[in-house]
Motif scaffolding. Structure first.
Motif, PDB file in Angstrom:
ATOM      1  N   HIS A   1      -0.636  -8.598  -2.462  1.00 38.53           N
ATOM      2  CA  HIS A   1      -1.760  -9.440  -2.034  1.00 38.53           C
ATOM      3  C   HIS A   1      -2.922  -9.340  -3.028  1.00 38.53           C
ATOM      4  O   HIS A   1      -3.472 -10.366  -3.458  1.00 38.53           O
ATOM      5  N   HIS A   2      -3.295  -8.119  -3.402  1.00 40.94           N
ATOM      6  CA  HIS A   2      -4.404  -7.937  -4.350  1.00 40.94           C
ATOM      7  C   HIS A   2      -4.065  -8.559  -5.708  1.00 40.94           C
ATOM      8  O   HIS A   2      -4.934  -9.144  -6.358  1.00 40.94           O
ATOM      9  N   PHE A   3      -2.817  -8.450  -6.151  1.00 38.40           N
ATOM     10  CA  PHE A   3      -2.399  -9.039  -7.424  1.00 38.40           C
ATOM     11  C   PHE A   3      -2.560 -10.568  -7.381  1.00 38.40           C
ATOM     12  O   PHE A   3      -3.080 -11.173  -8.319  1.00 38.40           O
ATOM     13  N   ASN A   4      -2.127 -11.173  -6.285  1.00 39.10           N
ATOM     14  CA  ASN A   4      -2.249 -12.625  -6.152  1.00 39.10           C
ATOM     15  C   ASN A   4      -3.713 -13.052  -6.070  1.00 39.10           C
ATOM     16  O   ASN A   4      -4.090 -14.091  -6.622  1.00 39.10           O
TER      17      ASN A   4
ATOM     18  N   SER B   1      -9.931  -2.081   2.648  1.00 36.74           N
ATOM     19  CA  SER B   1      -8.485  -2.095   2.811  1.00 36.74           C
ATOM     20  C   SER B   1      -8.040  -3.472   3.281  1.00 36.74           C
ATOM     21  O   SER B   1      -8.677  -4.078   4.146  1.00 36.74           O
ATOM     22  N   ALA B   2      -6.972  -3.965   2.694  1.00 39.25           N
ATOM     23  CA  ALA B   2      -6.426  -5.265   3.099  1.00 39.25           C
ATOM     24  C   ALA B   2      -5.765  -5.068   4.461  1.00 39.25           C
ATOM     25  O   ALA B   2      -4.569  -4.815   4.565  1.00 39.25           O
ATOM     26  N   ALA B   3      -6.559  -5.165   5.520  1.00 49.22           N
ATOM     27  CA  ALA B   3      -6.128  -4.825   6.880  1.00 49.22           C
ATOM     28  C   ALA B   3      -4.915  -5.622   7.333  1.00 49.22           C
ATOM     29  O   ALA B   3      -4.083  -5.117   8.079  1.00 49.22           O
ATOM     30  N   GLU B   4      -4.814  -6.875   6.871  1.00 48.03           N
ATOM     31  CA  GLU B   4      -3.684  -7.702   7.288  1.00 48.03           C
ATOM     32  C   GLU B   4      -2.378  -7.260   6.635  1.00 48.03           C
ATOM     33  O   GLU B   4      -1.308  -7.747   6.963  1.00 48.03           O
TER      34      GLU B   4
ATOM     35  N   PRO C   1      -6.965   7.889   6.031  1.00 46.19           N
ATOM     36  CA  PRO C   1      -7.875   7.869   7.180  1.00 46.19           C
ATOM     37  C   PRO C   1      -8.708   9.152   7.215  1.00 46.19           C
ATOM     38  O   PRO C   1      -8.256  10.183   6.724  1.00 46.19           O
ATOM     39  N   PRO C   2      -9.897   9.070   7.733  1.00 47.72           N
ATOM     40  CA  PRO C   2     -10.460   8.012   8.562  1.00 47.72           C
ATOM     41  C   PRO C   2     -11.094   6.880   7.767  1.00 47.72           C
ATOM     42  O   PRO C   2     -11.693   5.974   8.332  1.00 47.72           O
ATOM     43  N   HIS C   3     -10.970   6.904   6.458  1.00 45.84           N
ATOM     44  CA  HIS C   3     -11.581   5.874   5.610  1.00 45.84           C
ATOM     45  C   HIS C   3     -10.671   4.659   5.540  1.00 45.84           C
ATOM     46  O   HIS C   3      -9.476   4.750   5.752  1.00 45.84           O
ATOM     47  N   SER C   4     -11.244   3.524   5.201  1.00 46.83           N
ATOM     48  CA  SER C   4     -10.488   2.288   5.113  1.00 46.83           C
ATOM     49  C   SER C   4     -10.855   1.590   3.812  1.00 46.83           C
ATOM     50  O   SER C   4     -11.707   0.702   3.791  1.00 46.83           O
ATOM     51  N   ALA C   5     -10.206   2.019   2.743  1.00 46.94           N
ATOM     52  CA  ALA C   5     -10.488   1.432   1.432  1.00 46.94           C
ATOM     53  C   ALA C   5      -9.223   1.438   0.584  1.00 46.94           C
ATOM     54  O   ALA C   5      -8.348   2.279   0.754  1.00 46.94           O
ATOM     55  N   ASP C   6      -9.154   0.477  -0.312  1.00 45.16           N
ATOM     56  CA  ASP C   6      -8.098   0.417  -1.318  1.00 45.16           C
ATOM     57  C   ASP C   6      -8.757   0.615  -2.679  1.00 45.16           C
ATOM     58  O   ASP C   6      -9.758  -0.040  -2.984  1.00 45.16           O
ATOM     59  N   ILE C   7      -8.211   1.511  -3.467  1.00 40.62           N
ATOM     60  CA  ILE C   7      -8.653   1.686  -4.847  1.00 40.62           C
ATOM     61  C   ILE C   7      -7.637   0.959  -5.715  1.00 40.62           C
ATOM     62  O   ILE C   7      -6.435   1.231  -5.620  1.00 40.62           O
ATOM     63  N   LEU C   8      -8.117   0.029  -6.518  1.00 40.69           N
ATOM     64  CA  LEU C   8      -7.250  -0.679  -7.456  1.00 40.69           C
ATOM     65  C   LEU C   8      -7.574  -0.217  -8.868  1.00 40.69           C
ATOM     66  O   LEU C   8      -8.742  -0.105  -9.232  1.00 40.69           O
TER      67      LEU C   8
END
Length: 192
Positions: A65-68, A52-55, A131-138
């Motif tokens: 952010h992921h696109f850039n 996951s993009a925590a910021e 949560p409790p997971h921390s991931a981004d699926i693109l």
């Protein structure tokens, strides 16, 4: 027409359009990706699991952010304009999609020919694993809009256009959103 495709050994699944073939059958793909391509249309679908993009706590901000980052990784020639961003309905997760363009050369085409740059419509969706997971699926769908004359994808033919119409792009985006809506997480152990 589409088929349900098992992803990551069945831990996820998603409907993939007919004509999209599993690229792992012909080349090695990183473990965090699933890649499909249609050799007739030069379109591709990539499903990717990232930390996951925590910021970027807000999903829409993380998507941009992921696109850039994708544009940077693709060595896109120009800043990648974003046409639209919208929230998508997705069971149990926050999901957003955007549409943008990138001017990129395929493979090593840029080293071979100056006019090898293609304009590609990039449709990108982000699904935040809850949560409790921390991931981004693109999930991305790459649709060539204009093929450069020096590109390995260019096929000179008086009867076929090397440019995709706005109506075709809209139809592809509608299909993309429907496809993303079918993505299911079958085993959250994938994110442990």
């Amino acid at each position: 027409m589409s088929r349900i495709q098992q992803l990551y050994g069945g831990a996820m699944s998603m409907a993939v359009p007919a004509g999209m073939e599993d690229v792992s059958a012909v080349r090695e793909i990183p473990d965090h990706q699933e890649v499909f391509a249609n050799s007739m249309t030069d379109q591709s679908i990539i499903v990717e699991i990232l930390e996951s993009a925590a910021e970027h706590e807000e999903a829409r901000s993380a998507l941009v952010h992921h696109f850039n980052e994708l544009a940077r990784a693709n060595d896109a020639e120009e800043p990648a304009p974003i046409g639209r961003t919208e929230q998508l309905p997705h069971a149990g997760a926050e999901a957003y999609a955007l549409v943008g363009e990138q001017r990129v050369a395929k493979f090593n085409d840029a080293e071979k020919a100056a006019d090898a740059v293609n304009t590609v419509c990039v449709m990108l969706a982000l699904i935040r694993v809850p949560p409790p997971h921390s991931a981004d699926i693109l999930v991305s769908l790459n649709v060539p809009l204009r093929i450069g004359h020096g590109s390995s994808s260019y096929e000179p033919s008086p009867s076929s256009s090397q440019t995709l119409s706005a109506a075709d792009t809209e139809a592809a985006y509608a299909e993309f959103k429907a496809m993303v809506g079918t993505l299911r997480i079958n085993d959250y152990g994938l994110f442990a």
